[in-house]
Design an enzyme around this catalytic site. Structure first.
Site, short mmCIF file in Angstrom:
data_model
loop_
_atom_site.label_atom_id
_atom_site.label_comp_id
_atom_site.label_asym_id
_atom_site.label_seq_id
_atom_site.Cartn_x
_atom_site.Cartn_y
_atom_site.Cartn_z
N LEU A 1 36.63 49.48 29.41
CA LEU A 1 37.76 50.15 30.27
C LEU A 1 38.04 49.07 30.87
CD1 LEU A 1 35.61 53.18 31.48
CD2 LEU A 1 37.26 53.22 29.72
N ASP A 2 39.52 49.14 31.60
CA ASP A 2 39.99 48.05 32.44
C ASP A 2 39.32 48.22 33.65
OD1 ASP A 2 42.03 47.94 30.49
OD2 ASP A 2 43.57 49.29 31.50
N LYS A 3 39.41 47.10 34.49
CA LYS A 3 38.76 47.08 35.75
C LYS A 3 38.84 48.03 36.88
CE LYS A 3 38.10 43.92 39.68
NZ LYS A 3 38.43 42.47 40.32
N ARG B 1 48.36 53.22 30.28
CA ARG B 1 49.29 52.64 31.33
C ARG B 1 50.57 52.23 30.61
NH1 ARG B 1 45.24 48.24 33.71
NH2 ARG B 1 46.73 48.13 35.35
#
Length: 428
Positions: A238-240, A345
């Protein structure tokens, strides 16, 4: 030249049956007695065995008293100490710096991603370091350039270039720090069994290390390393700044099986997002090609590309509008079919409705953040559904809204218990 006469079999003077020399002290010309032969065989035993027999004899010189025999103590299984991560680092540090290596992929490493293969073989290589040598083409598989996400096959040869590594002093692990880390991981665990963990990753916590990133989930998992040296493994990322469900494999078998699950798109993922504006089409499918691009600030972003462009990969996302707020904000439920970097995103930005608080992709000019809503990425990995790696049914886990999204949902009057329309979206 034969030296033995008749009856000696040509085996040398004085040789007995089978070529054994006569026992010491046996009369010449006569076959040694049974006791003498047994004594001679005992004297031929190896030193350690003879010493062990002598020790046993010495320990119990007296005859055993009559009475019931005590049950023998159970024999302990031999202890095999697998090398620790620190030992592997020490063993490979000098090799990495001295020259090119040609590594052959083993059966256990079949279908392993290249970056995971390097992490396993060379723990001192950081994630960013691995990405750099792959990007520069310094790493080759069977003589050809490869991407870090490519899968290896048993028997392939991986060429590792000489690497200059900064040798850092190995600091002893702190028992207190490990205890705190384990406590933190337990506090964010949504599901756990012998093979799988699902964590509720907080927003702002990186999954893997990078330039200047020392606190991340992958490092925290070292505190859960078992006695055999097995550390829980990441099977997706997962993205930060994305919160929510993060799947961890607790064994090598589970890691291999779950990797195939994600690769075959058998895992169903649902995300929630708060976006600017309201899509005109309430439910839809976004299908584009995405490729990495260098931004003006040197950061990397994903952008919509044309089929056939260098690095372009197909990405598909289904979306549904769950609820809206005054036509200015919309709660979207998103179901990615593919798993490209920054896919959700980039896709929401592509349809003109970027995710609120996104520092990379929010591009609406003169847009004002509504009062009371924090300027943080409003994206949650809400739900993960996947088959258990050992066939024990289905794992179905949901994560709660993180604090900043909970605040926004309360402010906008959204009820997160309502029906999610994305559930009926196709899986392909």
């Amino acid at each position: 030249m034969r030296t033995g006469g008749k009856g000696t079999g040509g085996k040398g003077p004085g040789a007995g049956r089978g070529g054994r020399p006569p026992a010491a002290g046996a009369p010449k010309g006569r076959r040694p007695s049974h006791d003498a032969r047994r004594s001679a065989r005992a004297s031929e035993r190896s030193g350690p065995e003879r010493e062990e027999a002598e020790v046993r004899t010495t320990r119990n010189p007296a005859p055993r008293a009559a009475g019931p025999r005590k049950p023998a103590a159970p024999r302990k299984a031999p202890v095999t100490n697998a090398p620790t991560r620190a030992e592997i680092k020490a063993e490979t540090a000098q090799v990495l710096a001295t020259g090119v290596q040609q590594l052959v992929v083993s059966a256990d490493e079949h279908e392993m991603r290249i970056d995971r293969f390097l992490e396993s073989r060379f723990p001192q290589l950081s994630f960013s370091h691995i990405q750099r040598i792959v990007r520069k083409g310094e790493l080759r598989v069977n003589g050809k350039r490869a991407d870090s996400k490519d899968r290896l096959e048993e028997g392939q040869t991986v060429r590792i270039p000489p690497l200059k590594l900064e040798v850092a002093a190995e600091r002893p692990r702190s028992a207190k720090a490990d205890e705190d880390t384990i406590g933190f991981l337990r506090s964010i665990t949504l599901y756990e069994d012998d093979d799988v963990m699902v964590l509720n990753k907080p927003a702002g916590l990186a999954v893997q290390g990078g330039s200047g990133t020392t606190r991340h989930v992958d490092r925290m998992l070292e505190a859960l390393t078992d006695k055999s040296g097995q550390k829980p493994r990441l099977v997706h990322r997962l993205d930060k700044d994305t919160a929510g469900c993060l799947v961890i494999a607790k064994s090598r078998f589970a890691a291999a099986t779950l990797a195939k699950t994600f690769r075959s798109r058998s895992a169903r993922k649902v995300y929630w997002a708060l976006v600017a504006g309201v899509p005109r089409v309430r439910q839809g499918r976004i299908s584009t090609y995405l490729a990495r691009e260098e931004a003006y600030d040197g950061d990397q972003r994903m952008a919509v590309a044309k089929h056939g462009e260098d690095g372009a990969m197909h990405a598909v996302t289904y979306y549904a509008v769950v609820e809206t707020a005054a036509q200015k904000l919309a709660w979207l439920s998103l179901k990615p079919v593919t798993g490209r970097t920054h896919q959700l995103r980039a896709h929401t930005t592509h349809i003109g409705h970027p995710i609120v608080g996104d520092p990379k992709y929010f591009n609406i000019q003169n847009w004002e953040l509504p009062g009371g809503i924090q300027n943080k990425l409003h994206l949650l990995a809400r739900r993960i559904v996947l088959p258990h790696p050992r066939g024990k049914g289905t794992i179905d886990v949901s994560a709660p809204l993180p604090p900043h999204m909970r605040q926004s949902w309360n402010l906008l009057g959204f009820e997160d218990e309502r029906y999610d329309p994305i559930v009926d979206a196709p899986d392909a």
